[in-house]
Design a protein around this motif. Sequence first.
Motif, mmCIF file in Angstrom:
data_model
loop_
_atom_site.group_PDB
_atom_site.id
_atom_site.type_symbol
_atom_site.label_atom_id
_atom_site.label_comp_id
_atom_site.label_asym_id
_atom_site.label_seq_id
_atom_site.Cartn_x
_atom_site.Cartn_y
_atom_site.Cartn_z
ATOM 1 N N LYS A 1 0.840 -1.216 0.000
ATOM 2 C CA LYS A 1 0.000 0.000 0.000
ATOM 3 C C LYS A 1 0.868 1.257 0.000
ATOM 4 O O LYS A 1 0.631 2.195 -0.772
ATOM 5 N N GLU A 2 1.871 1.261 0.857
ATOM 6 C CA GLU A 2 2.712 2.469 0.959
ATOM 7 C C GLU A 2 3.504 2.703 -0.318
ATOM 8 O O GLU A 2 3.673 3.835 -0.754
ATOM 9 N N ILE A 3 3.981 1.610 -0.903
ATOM 10 C CA ILE A 3 4.774 1.738 -2.122
ATOM 11 C C ILE A 3 3.914 2.305 -3.260
ATOM 12 O O ILE A 3 4.326 3.219 -3.983
ATOM 13 N N VAL A 4 2.697 1.776 -3.378
ATOM 14 C CA VAL A 4 1.805 2.276 -4.432
ATOM 15 C C VAL A 4 1.499 3.767 -4.204
ATOM 16 O O VAL A 4 1.535 4.571 -5.131
ATOM 17 N N ALA A 5 1.265 4.121 -2.928
ATOM 18 C CA ALA A 5 0.964 5.529 -2.617
ATOM 19 C C ALA A 5 2.160 6.417 -2.955
ATOM 20 O O ALA A 5 2.004 7.493 -3.559
ATOM 21 N N ASP A 6 3.364 5.978 -2.605
ATOM 22 C CA ASP A 6 4.566 6.771 -2.875
ATOM 23 C C ASP A 6 4.804 6.931 -4.374
ATOM 24 O O ASP A 6 5.191 8.005 -4.846
ATOM 25 N N LEU A 7 4.559 5.840 -5.129
ATOM 26 C CA LEU A 7 4.751 5.914 -6.583
ATOM 27 C C LEU A 7 3.773 6.918 -7.182
ATOM 28 O O LEU A 7 4.126 7.699 -8.068
ATOM 29 N N GLU A 8 2.564 6.864 -6.661
ATOM 30 C CA GLU A 8 1.554 7.773 -7.167
ATOM 31 C C GLU A 8 1.959 9.223 -6.885
ATOM 32 O O GLU A 8 1.885 10.095 -7.764
ATOM 33 N N ALA A 9 2.443 9.441 -5.670
ATOM 34 C CA ALA A 9 2.862 10.788 -5.278
ATOM 35 C C ALA A 9 3.984 11.284 -6.186
ATOM 36 O O ALA A 9 4.066 12.471 -6.507
ATOM 37 N N GLN A 10 4.842 10.365 -6.633
ATOM 38 C CA GLN A 10 5.967 10.769 -7.489
ATOM 39 C C GLN A 10 5.589 10.769 -8.959
ATOM 40 O O GLN A 10 6.439 10.978 -9.823
ATOM 41 N N GLY A 11 4.320 10.465 -9.246
ATOM 42 C CA GLY A 11 3.857 10.472 -10.635
ATOM 43 C C GLY A 11 4.389 9.317 -11.451
ATOM 44 O O GLY A 11 4.472 9.381 -12.668
#
Length: 922
Positions: free
Chosen positions: A331-341
């Motif tokens: 979950k955190e990895i997906v959220a971080d990737l999203e935040a970084q575009g």
Amino acid sequence: MPHDLPKAYDPTAIEDHWAEYWVREKLFAQPTPTEEDRHSGQPFDILLPPPNVTGRLHMGHMLNQTEMDILTRWHRMRGDRALWLPGTDHAGIATQMMVERQLATEGFKRQELGRERFIKRVWEWKCHYGGAILDQMKRLGASVDWDREYFTMDERLSVAVREAFVKLYEQDLIYRGAYIVNWCPRCQTAISDLEVVYDEHKGHLWGIQYPVIGDDGKETGEFLTIATTRPETMLGDVAVAIHPEDERYTHLHGKTLRLPLVDREIPIITDDWVSREFGTGAVKVTPAHDPNDFALGQRHHLPSINVMDDTAHINDQGGKYAGLDRFVARKEIVADLEAQGLLAGIKDHVNNIGHCDRCKTIVEPRLSLQWFIKIQPLADKAIAAVKEGHIKFTPEMYAKTYLNWMENIHDWCISRQLWWGHRIPAWHCSSCHKTTVSREDATNCAQCGSDKIEQSTDVLDTWFSSGLLPVSVFGWPNITSENRRDFDTFYPTSLLVTGFDILFFWVARMIMMGCWFSLDVPLKDGSPRSLAESVPFREVYIHALVRDANREKMSKTKGNVIDPIEIVKQYGTDAVRFTLASMASPGTDIAFNVARTEGYRAFANKIWNAARFMFMNIDRAAEAGIVIDTSVLGSMPSAEPGAPLESRWIIAELHVTADRVNQALANYRFDDAANAIYQFFWGSFCDWYLEIVKLSLDFSEGADKARTKSALTTLVSVFEASLRLLSPFMPFLTEEVWHALHDGKPPARSIALTHFPEFDTAATVPTVAGEMALLQSLIVEVRAIRKEIGVEEKAAVPIELRIGESLKPAISQNAAIVERLARVSEIRFVSQISAGLAKHATSQFDAAVVYERKIDVAAECEKLNKEIAKQEKNVANADRQLANPTYIAKAPTHIVDGLRKQRDEAQHLLDKLRADRTSLGC
Ligand SMILES: [Zn+2]
Ligand SMILES: [Zn+2]
């Protein structure tokens, strides 16, 4: 003479009693043969597939044990040296889990207890609760040799395990290597491919953009998008792979990427294995967490980065995600990737996800250091053993399934990271870093002599020890000239009866290990053991599944599981056994229906009542001074030349039935065997013979005593032989009645130790069966007519019979039988049935009941028309089949002949019916 049987058949009372008696008397013990009796009796030995020590009996066991027990009892009664050998498996994962749960209720974990104390707890648990399933078997009367009961962790079996390991190690067939295994984070051990169950799950496919790095070491602004279902594993990515001919990516050959979140530079590699159609055609490579990637990594000499610990939490390799559970990290990895575009999209995706068969936790493919067997040399022998016909499979198709698996076998990962089990006899030296493998517990390094050694913490896969059972239970590896009689007598075992589900787990491994290790044991005369003599068993019978009454697989989730113990409580073990036997044939699943068990409970009752009837007559005979000679019991009855028809007939039927049962059991047709016995006992014996023999049981003053005695002797001896025939199927009921029959002075300790009925050709005379069939047919028709025209139940009425001269004597000599069984006052042989009488026609005779009530012509015409239509159809059907050249070419001659005969009979009957219709004026 005999004890009275209680009026009602109560299975619980008799079964508890005999089950206890059989165990106490060690009735089925098969001790090591002495030198003198080594050659008496052909061995028939069979290993019980050892249930887990944690197990409880389910319907599959009940079927499997019923089949094994029937076969063992049958062989024993045929004079074979029968041995059914029981035991339990220590069941590494299952047992460890059970004790861990127990500890959890006390509020602590096994790690807090430490290995030694934990193992002590498991042994305590085993002493208190283990092996309950064997107690269930005892209650169900399994005729096993309890003196030979083993547990796979017993000292002598552990010696065999250690010997096998060391030997394979010395033969250079055991190695230790880093390998991607199925890891269960809950059980914290590697589990085999066979222990992983796959389920479809709705998941997602994430697209992640990996920035491309240019020759100058800077991001070019281009991204390569990969697709993954497990984003958390990207922490361990070491490359991205594309297909070499994928034109979309040709310009990226030789370039590198920046792995997001981790900031590691990773190469783009090309490999034919990559599918251009899947996702974007670019796949991340994580050798430490995926078996395909592991292979890819090996081909391209890539490093492996393990990012998870034993509990599937991210480890130190995972940077800021370290310490997170794998799914939290996702979950955190997906959220971080999203935040970084860098998230290119999410799609719904159905995944096939592997779960641990024991605890249902999602399995994590994981790189770890494990022990393996180089399996090919063992597999080669195991393949040859089956291909050369030294092991026969029933149903045959399983030989193919087995060979197919064996020919595609992988090295066997035998180490498990558990505490409960056979600890691997390897010691690691912290001075020279080498390994010592030893039969004895090592105290010093074999390489450098250092005492800084520590035993491997791994234990062996449970199937390693159970795979050795056929050799280890008979004494391997300690086969000396003094103690080899068990091995000489019982190895190879005769048969293995088991379910399909453990064909690879267990059957295949027993064949590999049996063939490998027993080859070292020369034959008694010192000559080398051939492959044919090294197999662990000569035959394998794979039994079917027991399903519910609607043919659905039983499962806890569906709530349709039938507990055999509950059914046994309700109907008795004998009725449940008979139900399973009556439906068991090779390759056919059983739809277990309680209604059938109810029917077989009624069958048991029928036998009980027949016994009571017989005992009552024996007592009456004794009062009249008639005592039968019991020396005729225990063998196969044969008819005296002048004996009445019913005696000759029932004896012949008994012989024919014995023949059918013996042949059926030889072919694992439990159903045919059970049904033959059922038809004989209920149909021939109870419904016909008992009714007829009553005519001869006359104890009045002035009656023919010799005739009564002869009839009673036949009755008792046929009944006694029938009990022996039934004994393997219904051991409890037959034991009870047999002991009662012998009135406390039985010729053996158990009916199970007497002889099984055998067929004797001299006992069957074809004319007897024909004559009896004619009488039965006449009785059946007369009964039917009486019913149709409403003759009062008790009234005896005359009949008219039109029958060929050649058949007449059979009727007239046995007129009393017809008179009694069909309530006939007189048989009038006529050349023409009187007009107006209700009659039935068969191909052999016309019979009519002489009865006042006039027949209803219209109704009779209607009945005739119906019957004519039916026979016309029969003739037409037969004609059509006989005119079909393909059928004639393919069907066996006796079937075609039978069909022709049926057709002629139907035609004959049709002609007669048509004539009747004319004479009635319909
Ligand atoms: Zn597990
Ligand atoms: Zn050393």
